[in-house]
Design a protein around this motif. Sequence first.
Motif, PDB file in Angstrom:
ATOM      1  N   ARG A   1       0.924  -1.221   0.003  1.00 41.38           N
ATOM      2  CA  ARG A   1       0.106   0.006   0.136  1.00 41.38           C
ATOM      3  C   ARG A   1       1.033   1.296  -0.021  1.00 41.38           C
ATOM      4  NH1 ARG A   1      -4.367   2.044   4.466  1.00 41.38           N
ATOM      5  NH2 ARG A   1      -5.055   4.077   3.523  1.00 41.38           N
ATOM      6  N   PHE A   2       0.730   2.148  -1.035  1.00 45.79           N
ATOM      7  CA  PHE A   2       1.369   3.216  -1.151  1.00 45.79           C
ATOM      8  C   PHE A   2       0.653   4.400  -0.400  1.00 45.79           C
ATOM      9  CE2 PHE A   2       2.927   0.715  -4.455  1.00 45.79           C
ATOM     10  CZ  PHE A   2       4.332   1.011  -4.531  1.00 45.79           C
ATOM     11  N   ILE A   3       1.240   5.150   0.498  1.00 45.04           N
ATOM     12  CA  ILE A   3       0.600   6.342   1.311  1.00 45.04           C
ATOM     13  C   ILE A   3       1.717   7.444   1.628  1.00 45.04           C
ATOM     14  CG2 ILE A   3       1.096   5.369   3.439  1.00 45.04           C
ATOM     15  CD1 ILE A   3      -1.930   6.086   4.012  1.00 45.04           C
ATOM     16  N   GLY A   4       1.179   8.575   1.392  1.00 43.71           N
ATOM     17  CA  GLY A   4       1.885   9.648   1.608  1.00 43.71           C
ATOM     18  C   GLY A   4       2.888   9.736   2.786  1.00 43.71           C
ATOM     19  N   GLU A   5       4.237  10.295   2.604  1.00 40.49           N
ATOM     20  CA  GLU A   5       4.995   9.987   3.935  1.00 40.49           C
ATOM     21  C   GLU A   5       4.595  10.956   5.109  1.00 40.49           C
ATOM     22  OE1 GLU A   5       8.361  13.518   2.581  1.00 40.49           O
ATOM     23  OE2 GLU A   5       9.181  11.643   3.140  1.00 40.49           O
TER      24      GLU A   5
ATOM     25  N   GLN B   1       4.216   8.735  10.720  1.00 40.54           N
ATOM     26  CA  GLN B   1       4.382   8.979  12.172  1.00 40.54           C
ATOM     27  C   GLN B   1       2.720   9.119  12.724  1.00 40.54           C
ATOM     28  OE1 GLN B   1       7.195   8.617  13.715  1.00 40.54           O
ATOM     29  NE2 GLN B   1       8.152   8.469  11.765  1.00 40.54           N
ATOM     30  N   ASN B   2       1.840   9.009  11.768  1.00 41.01           N
ATOM     31  CA  ASN B   2       0.548   9.182  12.453  1.00 41.01           C
ATOM     32  C   ASN B   2      -0.266   7.948  11.983  1.00 41.01           C
ATOM     33  OD1 ASN B   2       1.123  12.020  12.955  1.00 41.01           O
ATOM     34  ND2 ASN B   2       0.809  12.371  10.814  1.00 41.01           N
TER      35      ASN B   2
ATOM     36  N   LYS C   1      -4.368   1.341   8.729  1.00 41.29           N
ATOM     37  CA  LYS C   1      -2.919   0.651   9.079  1.00 41.29           C
ATOM     38  C   LYS C   1      -2.807  -0.289   9.920  1.00 41.29           C
ATOM     39  CE  LYS C   1       1.271   3.030  11.165  1.00 41.29           C
ATOM     40  NZ  LYS C   1       1.901   3.896  11.781  1.00 41.29           N
ATOM     41  N   GLN C   2      -3.570  -0.584  10.868  1.00 34.68           N
ATOM     42  CA  GLN C   2      -3.482  -1.787  11.625  1.00 34.68           C
ATOM     43  C   GLN C   2      -3.891  -2.953  10.852  1.00 34.68           C
ATOM     44  OE1 GLN C   2      -1.819  -1.928  14.775  1.00 34.68           O
ATOM     45  NE2 GLN C   2      -1.886  -4.041  14.216  1.00 34.68           N
ATOM     46  N   LEU C   3      -4.836  -2.676  10.134  1.00 34.15           N
ATOM     47  CA  LEU C   3      -5.291  -3.777   8.986  1.00 34.15           C
ATOM     48  C   LEU C   3      -4.025  -4.349   8.187  1.00 34.15           C
ATOM     49  CD1 LEU C   3      -7.462  -5.776   8.412  1.00 34.15           C
ATOM     50  CD2 LEU C   3      -8.583  -3.999   6.778  1.00 34.15           C
ATOM     51  N   CYS C   4      -3.464  -3.269   7.618  1.00 28.81           N
ATOM     52  CA  CYS C   4      -2.112  -3.522   6.724  1.00 28.81           C
ATOM     53  C   CYS C   4      -1.153  -4.474   7.495  1.00 28.81           C
ATOM     54  CB  CYS C   4      -1.444  -2.444   6.252  1.00 28.81           C
ATOM     55  SG  CYS C   4      -2.578  -1.572   5.135  1.00 28.81           S
ATOM     56  N   VAL C   5      -0.863  -3.990   8.894  1.00 33.18           N
ATOM     57  CA  VAL C   5       0.104  -4.582   9.706  1.00 33.18           C
ATOM     58  C   VAL C   5      -0.325  -5.993   9.932  1.00 33.18           C
ATOM     59  CG1 VAL C   5       0.962  -4.655  11.984  1.00 33.18           C
ATOM     60  CG2 VAL C   5       0.861  -2.666  10.773  1.00 33.18           C
ATOM     61  N   ASP C   6      -1.614  -6.009  10.344  1.00 35.30           N
ATOM     62  CA  ASP C   6      -2.127  -7.565  10.751  1.00 35.30           C
ATOM     63  C   ASP C   6      -2.025  -8.396   9.479  1.00 35.30           C
ATOM     64  OD1 ASP C   6      -2.783  -6.478  13.058  1.00 35.30           O
ATOM     65  OD2 ASP C   6      -4.767  -6.339  12.931  1.00 35.30           O
ATOM     66  N   LYS C   7      -2.384  -7.917   8.150  1.00 35.31           N
ATOM     67  CA  LYS C   7      -2.306  -8.812   7.075  1.00 35.31           C
ATOM     68  C   LYS C   7      -1.080  -9.000   6.410  1.00 35.31           C
ATOM     69  CE  LYS C   7      -5.925  -8.939   4.307  1.00 35.31           C
ATOM     70  NZ  LYS C   7      -6.787  -8.673   3.396  1.00 35.31           N
ATOM     71  N   GLY C   8       0.065  -8.262   7.041  1.00 34.26           N
ATOM     72  CA  GLY C   8       1.474  -8.427   6.313  1.00 34.26           C
ATOM     73  C   GLY C   8       1.425  -7.528   5.166  1.00 34.26           C
ATOM     74  N   ILE C   9       0.456  -6.676   4.923  1.00 35.67           N
ATOM     75  CA  ILE C   9       0.719  -5.612   3.768  1.00 35.67           C
ATOM     76  C   ILE C   9       1.835  -4.719   4.022  1.00 35.67           C
ATOM     77  CG2 ILE C   9      -0.436  -4.020   2.332  1.00 35.67           C
ATOM     78  CD1 ILE C   9      -3.100  -5.350   3.176  1.00 35.67           C
ATOM     79  N   GLU C  10       2.699  -4.345   3.093  1.00 38.17           N
ATOM     80  CA  GLU C  10       3.773  -3.497   3.139  1.00 38.17           C
ATOM     81  C   GLU C  10       3.354  -1.870   3.004  1.00 38.17           C
ATOM     82  OE1 GLU C  10       8.067  -2.243   0.778  1.00 38.17           O
ATOM     83  OE2 GLU C  10       6.719  -3.962  -0.113  1.00 38.17           O
ATOM     84  N   LEU C  11       3.644  -1.242   3.848  1.00 39.56           N
ATOM     85  CA  LEU C  11       3.457   0.028   3.759  1.00 39.56           C
ATOM     86  C   LEU C  11       4.682   0.801   3.118  1.00 39.56           C
ATOM     87  CD1 LEU C  11       1.852   0.605   7.167  1.00 39.56           C
ATOM     88  CD2 LEU C  11       0.583   0.507   4.923  1.00 39.56           C
ATOM     89  N   TYR C  12       4.552   1.627   2.067  1.00 37.15           N
ATOM     90  CA  TYR C  12       5.389   2.383   1.249  1.00 37.15           C
ATOM     91  C   TYR C  12       5.058   3.906   1.493  1.00 37.15           C
ATOM     92  CZ  TYR C  12       8.461   4.183  -2.074  1.00 37.15           C
ATOM     93  OH  TYR C  12       9.584   5.014  -2.646  1.00 37.15           O
ATOM     94  N   TYR C  13       6.119   4.704   2.126  1.00 41.67           N
ATOM     95  CA  TYR C  13       5.513   6.036   2.177  1.00 41.67           C
ATOM     96  C   TYR C  13       6.265   6.847   1.174  1.00 41.67           C
ATOM     97  CZ  TYR C  13       4.099   4.296   6.913  1.00 41.67           C
ATOM     98  OH  TYR C  13       3.373   3.688   7.815  1.00 41.67           O
ATOM     99  N   ASN C  14       5.487   7.262   0.331  1.00 40.27           N
ATOM    100  CA  ASN C  14       5.725   8.035  -0.893  1.00 40.27           C
ATOM    101  C   ASN C  14       6.114   9.273  -0.542  1.00 40.27           C
ATOM    102  OD1 ASN C  14       6.328   8.259  -3.653  1.00 40.27           O
ATOM    103  ND2 ASN C  14       4.351   9.208  -3.858  1.00 40.27           N
TER     104      ASN C  14
END
Length: 85
Positions: A35-39, A43-44, A49-62
């Motif tokens: 999942r791409f999301i603004g940088e 920190q917020n 967000k927690q769903l991504c963490v729970d499902k192992g979805i990589e967070l890419y801060y663009n």
Amino acid sequence: WELKQTNNKYIDQIIPYATEQDIIDILLTYQITTRFIGEEYKQNGFTGKQLCVDKGIELYYNKRQHSFSSTNLRTRIIEAKNWKT
């Protein structure tokens, strides 16, 4: 939602959304790897967000390397429409 196909070999699909609930539904329904999301959200907390963490979805801060803002653009469009009426 209308799925957007790309010709980029690194991106399978772009899934547009309109509401925060759409984000949750997408994360629950599709097999998402990144999942791409603004940088500015690094920190917020943000929707899903927690769903991504729970499902192992990589967070890419663009990083935003331009001064364009979709919020600012929407505001300008609304103001222009109101000015015309």
